[in-house]
Design a protein around this motif. Structure first.
Motif: not given
Ligand SMILES: [Fe+2]
Length: 198
Positions: A85, A87, A138, A155
């Motif tokens: 996936h 981000h 990753h 994040y």
């Molecule tokens: Fe991740």
């Protein structure tokens, strides 16, 4: 529970986001703050440390009022893993309990994805960074088949609401919005003990 540690951490990240234009500096200084947060495993409330037998859990611990950043606990049951996936925003990952194995992916000249290098192991106390600038795709898994691992992530957005992608093998990218496993947040703001004793 030493929840003041989380309150201090979100204050530090808010100040960094306010004052730091460079993502490199933000990741470096935010990484130091995260390292301090995960140094001692004595502050995460139990409600946000619960695994599910079905899938890994992502509990929102805090989000900035302007959604410039969010903090989550990621709880891995034995053997659980993410798909490959992305981000789309900067992120810092720090292991609080147990250990994780992370594999990075890169795009080849023909546009396909390929694992780059060996899986790396992150033990309790270790911190790693992701972002579109330094590598954003990753796959992560619990290093253990017989116990829970927990990592704390920060994040550069309200991550549960970000439009992202997973990358199934031999298929086009699949849009996903991760959401959260919880509907209520830990209370960081009850300062009555400190106030009464000051
Ligand atoms: Fe991740």
């Amino acid at each position: 529970m030493a929840i003041h540690k989380l309150r201090r951490f979100v204050g530090e990240i808010a100040e960094l986001v306010d004052s730091t234009a460079s993502e490199t500096a933000l990741l470096e200084q935010g990484g130091l703050a995260l390292r301090e947060l995960i140094r001692v495993d004595d502050w995460l409330p139990e409600a946000y440390a619960q695994p599910s037998p079905d899938r890994y859990q992502q509990f929102l611990l805090y989000t900035d009022v302007r959604q410039r950043f969010s903090v989550v606990s990621f709880v891995w049951g034995p053997g659980q893993r993410t798909p490959v996936h992305d981000h789309t925003v900067w992120g810092l990952i720090g292991v609080l309990r147990g250990a994780e194995l992370a594999a990075s992916y890169e795009r080849t000249a023909d546009g396909t994805l390929r694992q780059s290098g060996e899986e790396i192991r992150l033990d309790a106390g270790d911190v790693e960074a992701v972002s579109p600038a330094i590598g954003d795709i990753h796959r992560v898994r619990n290093a253990y088949d017989d116990r829970v691992s927990i990592s704390i992530h920060v994040y550069g957005a309200n991550i549960g609401a970000v439009r992202r992608s997973t990358y199934p093998p031999d298929a086009p990218p699949k849009p996903f919005v991760s959401g959260y496993s919880n509907t209520t947040l830990p209370n960081l703001w009850d300062l009555s003990k400190e106030v009464r004793h000051s």
